[in-house]
Write an enzyme that holds these catalytic residues in place. Sequence first.
Site, PDB file in Angstrom:
ATOM      1  N   GLN A   1       0.457   4.029  -5.674  1.00 46.65           N
ATOM      2  CA  GLN A   1       0.787   3.683  -4.291  1.00 46.65           C
ATOM      3  C   GLN A   1       2.285   3.743  -4.066  1.00 46.65           C
ATOM      4  O   GLN A   1       2.750   4.277  -3.053  1.00 46.65           O
ATOM      5  CB  GLN A   1       0.278   2.274  -3.955  1.00 46.65           C
ATOM      6  CG  GLN A   1      -1.193   2.195  -3.639  1.00 46.65           C
ATOM      7  CD  GLN A   1      -1.591   0.819  -3.141  1.00 46.65           C
ATOM      8  OE1 GLN A   1      -0.891  -0.174  -3.381  1.00 46.65           O
ATOM      9  NE2 GLN A   1      -2.717   0.738  -2.463  1.00 46.65           N
TER      10      GLN A   1
ATOM     11  N   GLY B   1       2.888   2.157   2.385  1.00 44.47           N
ATOM     12  CA  GLY B   1       4.115   1.997   3.161  1.00 44.47           C
ATOM     13  C   GLY B   1       3.982   2.140   4.661  1.00 44.47           C
ATOM     14  O   GLY B   1       4.997   2.152   5.368  1.00 44.47           O
TER      15      GLY B   1
ATOM     16  N   CYS C   1     -20.895  -3.054   5.135  1.00 40.81           N
ATOM     17  CA  CYS C   1     -19.862  -3.931   5.678  1.00 40.81           C
ATOM     18  C   CYS C   1     -19.845  -3.899   7.197  1.00 40.81           C
ATOM     19  O   CYS C   1     -19.596  -4.924   7.836  1.00 40.81           O
ATOM     20  CB  CYS C   1     -18.499  -3.541   5.122  1.00 40.81           C
ATOM     21  SG  CYS C   1     -18.164  -4.284   3.512  1.00 40.81           S
TER      22      CYS C   1
ATOM     23  N   GLY D   1       0.815  -1.210   0.000  1.00 37.62           N
ATOM     24  CA  GLY D   1       0.000   0.000   0.000  1.00 37.62           C
ATOM     25  C   GLY D   1       0.849   1.259   0.000  1.00 37.62           C
ATOM     26  O   GLY D   1       1.772   1.406  -0.805  1.00 37.62           O
TER      27      GLY D   1
END
Length: 209
Positions: free
Chosen positions: A32, A9, A191, A7
């Site tokens: 990214q 980092g 979610c 991603g």
Amino acid sequence: MLDIGCGWGSLLLHAVHHHGVRGVGVTLSQAQAELARERVRQAGLSDHIEIRVTDYRRLSDGPYDRIASIGMYEHVGRSHYREYTRKVRSLLRPGGLFLNAGVARLHSSLERGPTFINRYVFPDGELHPLSALIAGLEQAALEVRALESWREDYGRTLRCWHRNLVANRAAMELEVGPERTRVWELYTLACALAFDDGEITNYQLLAER
């Protein structure tokens, strides 16, 4: 340390700051990687962290003492589980540890056809039971040492994301438009309910070679 699907980092930056590691992060996203490299540069850690744009299956260096993969496993696909776990094992030194964290099914059934999340949020993402991952690890001769569920925590996290989104809706609509903003509003709430109801879970699994 190797971070598969690094991603922006964040994990590697944390690991260097708190544990003094040297790390490699891999991602398929050029955007990214560019942001992660800039964050590493700003932190003065370019001699400790390397960010690569590559498929983890193409890695040939190592072995690594530690490997982490967070929020990436959902994109591997069940047909590639064995390839995934075998590759992790080949990159890990004997006695090395592998941390895999992500989302898995509990009581929800496999989708039939495209769903809202598959179409608009995570194209080609697949959620499967934890037993499938554990079987893949065992077939690759990786021993599961610990497993922890963060189901309730992730439901709360999604609600925090939703509140932040609502509080900054005007700015988000300017950047990505009202339709995409609405997609993410619906996704975060749906979610959160799925985690609350035990349809899906968020987990952290530690395995050893």
